[in-house]
Design a protein around this motif. Structure first.
Motif, PDB file in Angstrom:
ATOM      1  N   MET A  26       0.826  -1.201   0.000  1.00  0.00           N
ATOM      2  CA  MET A  26       0.000   0.000   0.000  1.00  0.00           C
ATOM      3  C   MET A  26       0.870   1.266   0.000  1.00  0.00           C
ATOM      4  O   MET A  26       0.522   2.267  -0.622  1.00  0.00           O
ATOM      5  N   LEU A  27       2.007   1.209   0.666  1.00  0.00           N
ATOM      6  CA  LEU A  27       2.904   2.369   0.750  1.00  0.00           C
ATOM      7  C   LEU A  27       3.801   2.529  -0.476  1.00  0.00           C
ATOM      8  O   LEU A  27       4.426   3.573  -0.644  1.00  0.00           O
ATOM      9  N   SER A  28       3.856   1.532  -1.341  1.00  0.00           N
ATOM     10  CA  SER A  28       4.755   1.527  -2.485  1.00  0.00           C
ATOM     11  C   SER A  28       4.430   2.637  -3.492  1.00  0.00           C
ATOM     12  O   SER A  28       3.299   2.749  -3.956  1.00  0.00           O
ATOM     13  N   PRO A  29       5.431   3.458  -3.851  1.00  0.00           N
ATOM     14  CA  PRO A  29       5.210   4.496  -4.862  1.00  0.00           C
ATOM     15  C   PRO A  29       4.774   3.913  -6.211  1.00  0.00           C
ATOM     16  O   PRO A  29       3.950   4.500  -6.909  1.00  0.00           O
ATOM     17  N   GLN A  30       5.310   2.754  -6.563  1.00  0.00           N
ATOM     18  CA  GLN A  30       4.939   2.100  -7.821  1.00  0.00           C
ATOM     19  C   GLN A  30       3.452   1.734  -7.820  1.00  0.00           C
ATOM     20  O   GLN A  30       2.752   1.934  -8.802  1.00  0.00           O
ATOM     21  N   ARG A  31       2.976   1.177  -6.702  1.00  0.00           N
ATOM     22  CA  ARG A  31       1.569   0.830  -6.593  1.00  0.00           C
ATOM     23  C   ARG A  31       0.698   2.082  -6.663  1.00  0.00           C
ATOM     24  O   ARG A  31      -0.329   2.112  -7.327  1.00  0.00           O
ATOM     25  N   LYS A  36      -5.498   2.380  -6.853  1.00  0.00           N
ATOM     26  CA  LYS A  36      -6.026   3.104  -5.691  1.00  0.00           C
ATOM     27  C   LYS A  36      -6.760   2.120  -4.781  1.00  0.00           C
ATOM     28  O   LYS A  36      -7.379   1.152  -5.236  1.00  0.00           O
ATOM     29  N   VAL A  37      -6.660   2.372  -3.476  1.00  0.00           N
ATOM     30  CA  VAL A  37      -7.297   1.510  -2.488  1.00  0.00           C
ATOM     31  C   VAL A  37      -8.802   1.774  -2.493  1.00  0.00           C
ATOM     32  O   VAL A  37      -9.242   2.921  -2.441  1.00  0.00           O
ATOM     33  N   ASN A  61      -7.449  -0.419 -10.557  1.00  0.00           N
ATOM     34  CA  ASN A  61      -6.435   0.139 -11.431  1.00  0.00           C
ATOM     35  C   ASN A  61      -6.924   1.482 -11.966  1.00  0.00           C
ATOM     36  O   ASN A  61      -8.033   1.573 -12.493  1.00  0.00           O
ATOM     37  N   LYS A  62      -6.100   2.502 -11.837  1.00  0.00           N
ATOM     38  CA  LYS A  62      -6.477   3.856 -12.257  1.00  0.00           C
ATOM     39  C   LYS A  62      -6.610   3.986 -13.768  1.00  0.00           C
ATOM     40  O   LYS A  62      -7.309   4.866 -14.258  1.00  0.00           O
ATOM     41  N   HIS A  63      -5.962   3.118 -14.523  1.00  0.00           N
ATOM     42  CA  HIS A  63      -5.951   3.237 -15.980  1.00  0.00           C
ATOM     43  C   HIS A  63      -6.963   2.319 -16.656  1.00  0.00           C
ATOM     44  O   HIS A  63      -7.591   2.701 -17.633  1.00  0.00           O
ATOM     45  N   THR A  64      -7.111   1.097 -16.128  1.00  0.00           N
ATOM     46  CA  THR A  64      -7.982   0.116 -16.784  1.00  0.00           C
ATOM     47  C   THR A  64      -9.325  -0.080 -16.082  1.00  0.00           C
ATOM     48  O   THR A  64     -10.248  -0.631 -16.665  1.00  0.00           O
ATOM     49  N   GLY A  65      -9.395   0.340 -14.816  1.00  0.00           N
ATOM     50  CA  GLY A  65     -10.617   0.135 -14.054  1.00  0.00           C
ATOM     51  C   GLY A  65     -10.719  -1.255 -13.436  1.00  0.00           C
ATOM     52  O   GLY A  65     -11.678  -1.560 -12.740  1.00  0.00           O
ATOM     53  N   GLN A  66      -9.730  -2.124 -13.694  1.00  0.00           N
ATOM     54  CA  GLN A  66      -9.715  -3.490 -13.167  1.00  0.00           C
ATOM     55  C   GLN A  66      -9.624  -3.457 -11.639  1.00  0.00           C
ATOM     56  O   GLN A  66      -8.950  -2.617 -11.065  1.00  0.00           O
TER      57      GLN A  66
END
Length: 98
Positions: A26-31, A36-37, A61-66
């Motif tokens: 959750m803290l990972s910059p990559q994630r 988003k949680v 997922n912010k880009h795909t909505g998955q």
């Protein structure tokens, strides 16, 4: 009695480790760039050492909505799986004996 206490301790330890991994993710910059949680839910799995219950985050997922439980994917737990792999194997062995 020792074995029961050991199984309780091991189950609590595994639960703590899984929740720690979820928190680190959750803290990972990559994630944060892609996911988003949405919420935190509880998961229970039956294993050879007993029942393990832990909390983990559900993401979108912010880009795909998955939607996904990233911790489940990372440790190889499929959706709706309730039995650990070793417990499944023991059950299958037992049914072959009968």
């Amino acid at each position: 009695m020792f074995q029961n206490n050991f199984h309780l301790f091991a189950g609590e330890l595994i639960s703590t480790v899984l929740q720690s991994l979820d928190h680190e993710n959750m803290l990972s910059p990559q994630r944060k760039r892609s996911w988003k949680v949405i919420k935190i839910t509880e998961r229970t799995i039956r294993t050879v050492i007993g029942t393990i219950t832990f909390k983990r985050r559900y993401y979108q997922n912010k880009h795909t909505g998955q939607y996904a439980y990233l911790l489940d994917q990372a440790i190889g737990i499929s959706p709706y799986q309730r039995l650990g792999v070793l417990l499944k194997a023991k059950l299958l062995d037992f049914t072959n004996i009968l």
